[in-house]
Design a protein around this motif. Structure first.
Motif, PDB file in Angstrom:
ATOM      1  N   VAL A 136       0.831  -1.205   0.000  1.00 52.62           N
ATOM      2  CA  VAL A 136       0.000   0.000   0.000  1.00 52.62           C
ATOM      3  C   VAL A 136       0.866   1.255   0.000  1.00 52.62           C
ATOM      4  CG1 VAL A 136      -1.610   1.331   1.419  1.00 52.62           C
ATOM      5  CG2 VAL A 136      -1.994  -1.116   1.043  1.00 52.62           C
ATOM      6  N   ALA A 137       1.891   1.277   0.874  1.00 53.81           N
ATOM      7  CA  ALA A 137       2.757   2.453   0.952  1.00 53.81           C
ATOM      8  C   ALA A 137       3.536   2.660  -0.336  1.00 53.81           C
ATOM      9  CB  ALA A 137       3.717   2.311   2.141  1.00 53.81           C
ATOM     10  N   GLY A 138       4.042   1.572  -0.922  1.00 52.63           N
ATOM     11  CA  GLY A 138       4.799   1.692  -2.162  1.00 52.63           C
ATOM     12  C   GLY A 138       3.948   2.199  -3.308  1.00 52.63           C
ATOM     13  N   CYS A 139       2.746   1.680  -3.417  1.00 53.02           N
ATOM     14  CA  CYS A 139       1.836   2.124  -4.470  1.00 53.02           C
ATOM     15  C   CYS A 139       1.440   3.582  -4.244  1.00 53.02           C
ATOM     16  CB  CYS A 139       0.601   1.229  -4.495  1.00 53.02           C
ATOM     17  SG  CYS A 139      -0.575   1.622  -5.804  1.00 53.02           S
ATOM     18  N   GLY A 140       1.149   3.932  -2.989  1.00 50.38           N
ATOM     19  CA  GLY A 140       0.758   5.304  -2.686  1.00 50.38           C
ATOM     20  C   GLY A 140       1.859   6.301  -3.002  1.00 50.38           C
ATOM     21  N   LYS A 141       3.097   5.966  -2.692  1.00 47.75           N
ATOM     22  CA  LYS A 141       4.194   6.887  -2.974  1.00 47.75           C
ATOM     23  C   LYS A 141       4.426   7.010  -4.474  1.00 47.75           C
ATOM     24  CE  LYS A 141       8.758   8.266  -1.376  1.00 47.75           C
ATOM     25  NZ  LYS A 141       9.846   8.017  -0.401  1.00 47.75           N
ATOM     26  N   ALA A 142       4.276   5.905  -5.199  1.00 47.22           N
ATOM     27  CA  ALA A 142       4.412   5.964  -6.654  1.00 47.22           C
ATOM     28  C   ALA A 142       3.352   6.888  -7.254  1.00 47.22           C
ATOM     29  CB  ALA A 142       4.299   4.558  -7.245  1.00 47.22           C
ATOM     30  N   LEU A 143       2.124   6.809  -6.767  1.00 47.56           N
ATOM     31  CA  LEU A 143       1.074   7.711  -7.238  1.00 47.56           C
ATOM     32  C   LEU A 143       1.403   9.165  -6.901  1.00 47.56           C
ATOM     33  CD1 LEU A 143      -2.193   5.767  -6.287  1.00 47.56           C
ATOM     34  CD2 LEU A 143      -1.247   6.106  -8.577  1.00 47.56           C
ATOM     35  N   ALA A 144       1.963   9.380  -5.703  1.00 42.00           N
ATOM     36  CA  ALA A 144       2.308  10.731  -5.290  1.00 42.00           C
ATOM     37  C   ALA A 144       3.370  11.345  -6.180  1.00 42.00           C
ATOM     38  CB  ALA A 144       2.787  10.725  -3.835  1.00 42.00           C
ATOM     39  N   TYR A 145       4.197  10.511  -6.801  1.00 38.97           N
ATOM     40  CA  TYR A 145       5.229  10.998  -7.706  1.00 38.97           C
ATOM     41  C   TYR A 145       4.785  10.996  -9.161  1.00 38.97           C
ATOM     42  CZ  TYR A 145       8.928  11.799  -4.356  1.00 38.97           C
ATOM     43  OH  TYR A 145       9.691  12.330  -3.340  1.00 38.97           O
ATOM     44  N   GLY A 146       3.469  10.855  -9.372  1.00 32.35           N
ATOM     45  CA  GLY A 146       2.915  11.056 -10.697  1.00 32.35           C
ATOM     46  C   GLY A 146       2.900   9.849 -11.609  1.00 32.35           C
ATOM     47  N   LEU A 147       3.176   8.659 -11.100  1.00 33.24           N
ATOM     48  CA  LEU A 147       3.145   7.473 -11.948  1.00 33.24           C
ATOM     49  C   LEU A 147       1.705   7.050 -12.221  1.00 33.24           C
ATOM     50  CD1 LEU A 147       6.143   7.428 -10.952  1.00 33.24           C
ATOM     51  CD2 LEU A 147       6.001   4.949 -11.124  1.00 33.24           C
ATOM     52  N   GLY A 148       1.521   6.349 -13.330  1.00 37.37           N
ATOM     53  CA  GLY A 148       0.205   5.844 -13.679  1.00 37.37           C
ATOM     54  C   GLY A 148      -0.162   4.623 -12.854  1.00 37.37           C
ATOM     55  N   PRO A 149      -1.401   4.151 -12.998  1.00 35.36           N
ATOM     56  CA  PRO A 149      -1.881   3.040 -12.173  1.00 35.36           C
ATOM     57  C   PRO A 149      -1.047   1.775 -12.281  1.00 35.36           C
ATOM     58  CG  PRO A 149      -3.720   4.129 -13.247  1.00 35.36           C
ATOM     59  CD  PRO A 149      -2.481   4.728 -13.829  1.00 35.36           C
ATOM     60  N   LEU A 150      -0.729   1.328 -13.505  1.00 33.59           N
ATOM     61  CA  LEU A 150       0.000   0.071 -13.665  1.00 33.59           C
ATOM     62  C   LEU A 150       1.418   0.149 -13.091  1.00 33.59           C
ATOM     63  CD1 LEU A 150       0.068  -2.814 -14.602  1.00 33.59           C
ATOM     64  CD2 LEU A 150       0.674  -2.013 -16.907  1.00 33.59           C
ATOM     65  N   PRO A 151       2.210   1.175 -13.420  1.00 31.21           N
ATOM     66  CA  PRO A 151       3.534   1.274 -12.789  1.00 31.21           C
ATOM     67  C   PRO A 151       3.458   1.393 -11.273  1.00 31.21           C
ATOM     68  CG  PRO A 151       3.412   2.717 -14.699  1.00 31.21           C
ATOM     69  CD  PRO A 151       2.030   2.219 -14.443  1.00 31.21           C
ATOM     70  N   ALA A 152       2.432   2.083 -10.775  1.00 30.62           N
ATOM     71  CA  ALA A 152       2.283   2.234  -9.324  1.00 30.62           C
ATOM     72  C   ALA A 152       2.017   0.890  -8.659  1.00 30.62           C
ATOM     73  CB  ALA A 152       1.161   3.218  -9.010  1.00 30.62           C
ATOM     74  N   VAL A 153       1.178   0.067  -9.289  1.00 32.47           N
ATOM     75  CA  VAL A 153       0.913  -1.265  -8.746  1.00 32.47           C
ATOM     76  C   VAL A 153       2.187  -2.107  -8.731  1.00 32.47           C
ATOM     77  CG1 VAL A 153      -0.257  -3.458  -9.214  1.00 32.47           C
ATOM     78  CG2 VAL A 153      -1.540  -1.326  -9.308  1.00 32.47           C
ATOM     79  N   LEU A 154       2.931  -2.056  -9.844  1.00 28.74           N
ATOM     80  CA  LEU A 154       4.169  -2.832  -9.919  1.00 28.74           C
ATOM     81  C   LEU A 154       5.173  -2.387  -8.858  1.00 28.74           C
ATOM     82  CD1 LEU A 154       4.639  -3.081 -13.795  1.00 28.74           C
ATOM     83  CD2 LEU A 154       3.790  -4.836 -12.226  1.00 28.74           C
ATOM     84  N   LEU A 155       5.260  -1.091  -8.613  1.00 30.07           N
ATOM     85  CA  LEU A 155       6.181  -0.602  -7.590  1.00 30.07           C
ATOM     86  C   LEU A 155       5.692  -0.962  -6.195  1.00 30.07           C
ATOM     87  CD1 LEU A 155       7.473   2.848  -8.866  1.00 30.07           C
ATOM     88  CD2 LEU A 155       8.768   0.766  -8.453  1.00 30.07           C
ATOM     89  N   GLY A 156       4.375  -1.010  -6.014  1.00 29.98           N
ATOM     90  CA  GLY A 156       3.856  -1.472  -4.731  1.00 29.98           C
ATOM     91  C   GLY A 156       4.252  -2.917  -4.460  1.00 29.98           C
ATOM     92  N   VAL A 157       4.144  -3.758  -5.473  1.00 31.42           N
ATOM     93  CA  VAL A 157       4.544  -5.166  -5.332  1.00 31.42           C
ATOM     94  C   VAL A 157       6.044  -5.271  -5.095  1.00 31.42           C
ATOM     95  CG1 VAL A 157       4.667  -7.408  -6.493  1.00 31.42           C
ATOM     96  CG2 VAL A 157       2.609  -5.996  -6.723  1.00 31.42           C
ATOM     97  N   LEU A 158       6.822  -4.474  -5.815  1.00 30.34           N
ATOM     98  CA  LEU A 158       8.271  -4.494  -5.645  1.00 30.34           C
ATOM     99  C   LEU A 158       8.674  -4.060  -4.242  1.00 30.34           C
ATOM    100  CD1 LEU A 158      11.112  -4.787  -6.891  1.00 30.34           C
ATOM    101  CD2 LEU A 158      10.939  -2.385  -7.574  1.00 30.34           C
ATOM    102  N   THR A 159       8.027  -3.013  -3.736  1.00 38.75           N
ATOM    103  CA  THR A 159       8.312  -2.552  -2.381  1.00 38.75           C
ATOM    104  C   THR A 159       8.008  -3.636  -1.364  1.00 38.75           C
ATOM    105  OG1 THR A 159       7.685  -0.306  -3.059  1.00 38.75           O
ATOM    106  CG2 THR A 159       7.862  -0.719  -0.705  1.00 38.75           C
ATOM    107  N   ALA A 160       6.899  -4.334  -1.575  1.00 38.06           N
ATOM    108  CA  ALA A 160       6.477  -5.353  -0.618  1.00 38.06           C
ATOM    109  C   ALA A 160       7.347  -6.598  -0.669  1.00 38.06           C
ATOM    110  CB  ALA A 160       5.017  -5.731  -0.894  1.00 38.06           C
ATOM    111  N   CYS A 161       7.817  -6.953  -1.853  1.00 35.87           N
ATOM    112  CA  CYS A 161       8.524  -8.233  -2.014  1.00 35.87           C
ATOM    113  C   CYS A 161      10.044  -8.110  -1.997  1.00 35.87           C
ATOM    114  CB  CYS A 161       8.098  -8.900  -3.323  1.00 35.87           C
ATOM    115  SG  CYS A 161       6.334  -9.286  -3.423  1.00 35.87           S
ATOM    116  N   GLY A 162      10.575  -6.915  -2.261  1.00 35.29           N
ATOM    117  CA  GLY A 162      12.008  -6.760  -2.429  1.00 35.29           C
ATOM    118  C   GLY A 162      12.818  -7.140  -1.203  1.00 35.29           C
ATOM    119  N   GLY A 163      12.444  -6.623  -0.032  1.00 40.58           N
ATOM    120  CA  GLY A 163      13.194  -6.918   1.187  1.00 40.58           C
ATOM    121  C   GLY A 163      13.130  -8.377   1.576  1.00 40.58           C
ATOM    122  N   GLY A 164      11.945  -8.973   1.457  1.00 41.94           N
ATOM    123  CA  GLY A 164      11.797 -10.384   1.788  1.00 41.94           C
ATOM    124  C   GLY A 164      12.597 -11.279   0.855  1.00 41.94           C
ATOM    125  N   LEU A 165      12.684 -10.887  -0.412  1.00 45.94           N
ATOM    126  CA  LEU A 165      13.461 -11.666  -1.367  1.00 45.94           C
ATOM    127  C   LEU A 165      14.938 -11.671  -0.980  1.00 45.94           C
ATOM    128  CD1 LEU A 165      12.990 -11.612  -5.197  1.00 45.94           C
ATOM    129  CD2 LEU A 165      15.281 -11.541  -4.231  1.00 45.94           C
TER     130      LEU A 165
END
Length: 210
Positions: free
Chosen positions: A111-140
Motif C-alpha cells: 500500500v505504501a509503495g503504491c501510494g508513494k508511486a502515485l504521489a510521484y505522478g506514476l500511472g496506475p499500472l507502474p504504481a501497482v508494480l512498484l507497490g509489489v516491488l516494495t512489498a517483495c524486495g526486502g523479503g526476497l
C-alpha cells in the motif's frame, strides 16, 4: 485520477515506518533461527526492512532515498533488529511468527509503495508494480541471504497478495475515496489473502503439465 503533489504524507510515512519495523522483525527473527550472531541479525533486519523501499525510491526518482534522508527509517530498522535479537522467544510464541509478521509487512509495504508511486505522478499500472516491488524486495533479499527459496517464488500466494493491496489503493484513488480507509483496506486485504492462502494451501496457477 486526481493529481497528487510529490510529497510524503504523514499516512505514507507512518505506513513506511510500521512496515519497516515489521519486516525488520521478520529478518531478525529468521536470522536468530539460523543461529546468526548479533551482526548477522542486524544485517538481515536492515536489508529486509529497507531494500524494497530503497529500490522503489530509486525507480521513482526520489533521490536520495528516504532511508538516507530521514534517520527515523534507519533507527526503526535497527530497533526492529535489536528487538528480534533480545525478545525472539516472545515473538516465537506466536503461531508461525515469521509468516504472520511477513504478511503484515507485505500488506503495509504494498500500500505504501503504491501510494508513494502515485504521489510521484506514476500511472496506475507502474504504481501497482512498484507497490509489489516494495512489498517483495526486502523479503526476497532476506531469504536469499539465508539460502532459502524466496517466498515470492514459492507456490504459496505472495506477490498476488501484494498485488491485491496495491490494486485497492489504485481503485480508491480513481474513485477519490479517503486515503486512510483505503490504505487500511488494502493492507488488510493483502494480509488476509496471504495468511488464508498459507493456512488453506492455496497457490498461484502453474503452467499446464508442469
Amino acid at each position: 485520477m486526481p493529481a497528487i503533489i510529490p510529497d510524503v504524507s504523514p499516512l505514507l510515512l507512518a505506513m513506511d515506518l510500521t512496515g519497516i519495523f515489521i519486516f525488520g522483525l521478520t529478518g531478525g527473527t529468521l536470522a536468530v533461527r539460523h543461529r546468526l550472531d548479533i551482526f548477522g541479525v542486524m544485517v538481515l533486519a536492515l536489508v529486509t526492512a529497507l531494500a524494497g523501499g530503497v529500490l522503489r525510491d530509486l525507480l521513482i526518482g526520489a533521490i536520495p532515498p528516504a532511508t538516507m534522508q530521514d534517520e527515523r527509517y534507519l533507527i526503526t530498522a535497527l530497533a526492529s533488529g535489536l528487538f528480534a535479537f533480545f525478545f525472539h522467544p516472545f515473538i516465537n510464541r506466536l503461531v508461525k511468527p515469521v509468516m504472520v509478521l511477513d504478511a503484515a509487512g507485505l500488506g503495509i509495504f504494498a500500500v505504501a509503495g503504491c501510494g508513494k508511486a502515485l504521489a510521484y505522478g506514476l500511472g496506475p499500472l507502474p504504481a501497482v508494480l512498484l507497490g509489489v516491488l516494495t512489498a517483495c524486495g526486502g523479503g526476497l533479499v532476506r531469504d536469499v541471504l539465508v539460502a532459502e527459496v524466496p517466498r515470492v517464488l514459492r507456490e504459496e500466494i505472495y506477490a498476488v497478495a501484494a498485488l491485491l493491496g496495491a490494486a485497492i489503493v489504485i481503485a480508491g484513488a480513481m474513485l477519490d475515496l479517503p486515503k486512510a480507509p483505503v490504505a487500511i483496506a488494502g493492507a488488510a486485504a493483502a494480509f488476509l489473502l496471504r495468511v488464508v492462502s498459507v493456512l488453506r494451501g492455496w497457490s498461484a496457477p502453474r503452467a499446464p503439465g508442469s
